[in-house]
Design an enzyme around this catalytic site. Structure first.
Site, PDB file in Angstrom:
ATOM      1  N   ASN A 123       0.847  -1.184   0.000  1.00 14.93           N
ATOM      2  CA  ASN A 123       0.000   0.000   0.000  1.00 14.93           C
ATOM      3  C   ASN A 123       0.895   1.250   0.000  1.00 14.93           C
ATOM      4  O   ASN A 123       2.061   1.185   0.399  1.00 14.93           O
ATOM      5  CB  ASN A 123      -0.887  -0.062   1.254  1.00 14.93           C
ATOM      6  CG  ASN A 123      -1.891   1.054   1.311  1.00 14.93           C
ATOM      7  OD1 ASN A 123      -2.392   1.486   0.275  1.00 14.93           O
ATOM      8  ND2 ASN A 123      -2.171   1.545   2.498  1.00 14.93           N
ATOM      9  N   ASN A 162       1.428   3.681   1.812  1.00 14.42           N
ATOM     10  CA  ASN A 162       2.079   4.188   3.027  1.00 14.42           C
ATOM     11  C   ASN A 162       3.153   3.232   3.562  1.00 14.42           C
ATOM     12  O   ASN A 162       3.722   3.476   4.621  1.00 14.42           O
ATOM     13  CB  ASN A 162       1.029   4.441   4.125  1.00 14.42           C
ATOM     14  CG  ASN A 162       0.330   3.160   4.563  1.00 14.42           C
ATOM     15  OD1 ASN A 162       0.514   2.102   3.974  1.00 14.42           O
ATOM     16  ND2 ASN A 162      -0.476   3.255   5.609  1.00 14.42           N
ATOM     17  N   LYS A 163       3.416   2.155   2.848  1.00 15.17           N
ATOM     18  CA  LYS A 163       4.347   1.151   3.372  1.00 15.17           C
ATOM     19  C   LYS A 163       5.788   1.499   2.983  1.00 15.17           C
ATOM     20  O   LYS A 163       6.031   2.400   2.204  1.00 15.17           O
ATOM     21  CB  LYS A 163       3.964  -0.242   2.864  1.00 15.17           C
ATOM     22  CG  LYS A 163       2.580  -0.697   3.347  1.00 15.17           C
ATOM     23  CD  LYS A 163       2.509  -0.791   4.857  1.00 15.17           C
ATOM     24  CE  LYS A 163       1.213  -1.405   5.369  1.00 15.17           C
ATOM     25  NZ  LYS A 163       0.015  -0.571   5.195  1.00 15.17           N
ATOM     26  N   LEU A 164       6.718   0.726   3.541  1.00 16.47           N
ATOM     27  CA  LEU A 164       8.141   0.985   3.319  1.00 16.47           C
ATOM     28  C   LEU A 164       8.492   0.932   1.829  1.00 16.47           C
ATOM     29  O   LEU A 164       9.280   1.722   1.329  1.00 16.47           O
ATOM     30  CB  LEU A 164       8.922  -0.087   4.089  1.00 16.47           C
ATOM     31  CG  LEU A 164      10.306   0.223   4.562  1.00 16.47           C
ATOM     32  CD1 LEU A 164      10.344   1.477   5.394  1.00 16.47           C
ATOM     33  CD2 LEU A 164      10.829  -0.945   5.383  1.00 16.47           C
ATOM     34  N   ILE A 165       7.959  -0.053   1.144  1.00 21.92           N
ATOM     35  CA  ILE A 165       8.028  -0.045  -0.319  1.00 21.92           C
ATOM     36  C   ILE A 165       6.599  -0.204  -0.836  1.00 21.92           C
ATOM     37  O   ILE A 165       5.751  -0.806  -0.169  1.00 21.92           O
ATOM     38  CB  ILE A 165       8.944  -1.155  -0.896  1.00 21.92           C
ATOM     39  CG1 ILE A 165       8.413  -2.537  -0.572  1.00 21.92           C
ATOM     40  CG2 ILE A 165      10.380  -0.988  -0.431  1.00 21.92           C
ATOM     41  CD1 ILE A 165       9.072  -3.619  -1.415  1.00 21.92           C
TER      42      ILE A 165
END
Ligand SMILES: Cc1ncc(COP(=O)(O)O)c(C=O)c1O
Length: 380
Positions: free
Chosen positions: A191, A193-196
């Site tokens: 998603n 907002n995730k790290l990747i």
């Protein structure tokens, strides 16, 4: 502080590089503008490399990966699934999609994740009553692995499948190995907002080729290989787009860099805020490495000048996004009436915890501004 000229600072915005843009452009030019194409398998292979083997299935979301993992674990109507309570609603929504009921397990203080002792007591009680759950869903929240070994041991003892919801924990390790790679299934989210990120997307990981093949089949509307459209059971449209897979592989190549940036962000918060009375940080466990996906802290209102909610409001006035720690799912109206095992650790964390902007792009001026805003809110 001039709040007018500053752009809003978000909690965890996507970080997109020129190589990401080139990868997506190349995928578009290849003509595979569809949920099939070579970039999908290529992303899965890169992910298998990251996991150190096994089988990865690229999907449209982390929620889809959870849903398929639960279904492949045999969870069905009327079943119960033990699930971490300190998490995003998606973790338990997938249980509901299967027609099953979530039963929530409290956190421990040291990882903020499922407390293995609470799980042990709950399973022992349920075994006595002859009401064991159909699966355990273990969430690795905020980029930090839960204490997997004792939980895995309990699952083996009672013969219950373990699903690891590592949506927030790509890059996190447990005893040197990737979180998400211990249970029957590991699920990941890409998603925005995730790290990747793939903007939206997910990955299901399993050690077993048959399970991966069945997941892929269910994600493709359970379409059987046949000249016509032959279907013997209900499937889903859960495939990832080829374009997004190209983005995912490009992003994955910079995972380590992203983790290092998040650590740098976290360290700057510690340096700037640790002396404020009543402020403490999410601990990092000794058995693994957290990614510090989000920089989280606790505010002890008996010692501090402001409450957690006042701090969120003050930051918002300065155009800075921050959020309370997840509201435990056993306290969510949608899961009202669900059973809960624990002593209220998750409620305390949720009542006092806050996540601060954590994206690598804030390093420097923006983060100094956030830290100054927080100190200001505390009257310092
Ligand atoms: C713990 C957790 N599980 C599951 C999900 C669902 O992932 P997705 O948004 O990719 O469906 C998320 C968040 O997005 C999450 O934070």
């Amino acid at each position: 502080m001039n709040t007018q000229t500053r752009q809003k600072i978000y909690l965890s915005p996507p970080e997109v590089s020129e190589s990401d843009i080139a990868a997506v452009t190349a995928a578009m030019k290849s003509g595979w503008v569809a949920p099939v194409g070579p970039a999908i398998r290529s992303f899965e292979e890169a992910f298998e490399g990251y996991m150190g083997g096994g089988h990865a299935v690229a999907l449209s979301s982390g929620t889809a990966a959870l849903h398929l993992s639960l279904q492949l674990s045999g969870v069905g109507p009327g079943d119960e699934v033990f699930c971490s309570t300190l998490t995003f609603a998606a973790s338990a929504n997938a249980i509901i999609y299967c027609g099953a009921r979530p039963v929530f397990i409290d956190s421990d203080e040291k990882s903020w994740n499922m407390d293995p002792n609470v799980l042990a007591d709950a399973l022992q009680k349920r075994a006595r009553e002859g009401r064991l759950p159909a699966a355990v869903e273990l969430v690795h929240a905020y980029g930090q692995s839960a204490d997997i070994d004792p939980i895995l041991e309990l699952c083996h003892k009672y013969g219950i499948p373990l699903i690891e919801d590592a949506a927030e924990a790509i890059g996190a390790t447990y005893k040197g190995k990737a979180a998400g790679g211990f249970g029957n299934f590991g699920t990941f989210s890409f998603n925005g907002n995730k790290l990747i990120t793939t903007s939206g997307g997910g990955m299901l990981w399993t050690e077993h080729k048959d399970d991966a093949e069945r997941a892929r089949y269910l994600a493709t509307q359970a379409r059987l290989p046949d000249r016509g459209h032959l279907h013997e059971e209900t499937g889903y449209n859960y495939r990832l787009s080829n374009l997004l897979a190209a983005l995912g592989e490009s992003q994955l190549s910079r995972l380590q860099e992203r983790i290092e940036m998040r650590h740098e962000v976290f360290k700057a918060y510690v340096d700037g805020l640790a002396d404020i009375p009543g402020v403490s940080f999410m601990p990092e466990v000794e058995y693994g490495q957290s990614t510090r996906w989000l920089s989280c802290l606790l505010i002890d209102e008996t010692q501090s000048a402001v409450t957690r909610n006042q701090l969120i409001d003050r930051l918002q006035e300065n155009n800075i996004e921050s959020r309370p720690i997840w509201r435990p799912l056993h306290k969510q109206p949608v899961f009202d009436g669900s059973e809960f095992y624990g002593s209220g650790v998750s409620e305390r964390l949720a009542g006092h915890g806050i996540s601060l902007p954590s994206g690598g792009e804030i390093i420097g001026d923006d983060q100094s501004y956030i830290i100054a805003s927080i100190c200001n809110a505390f009257g310092l």
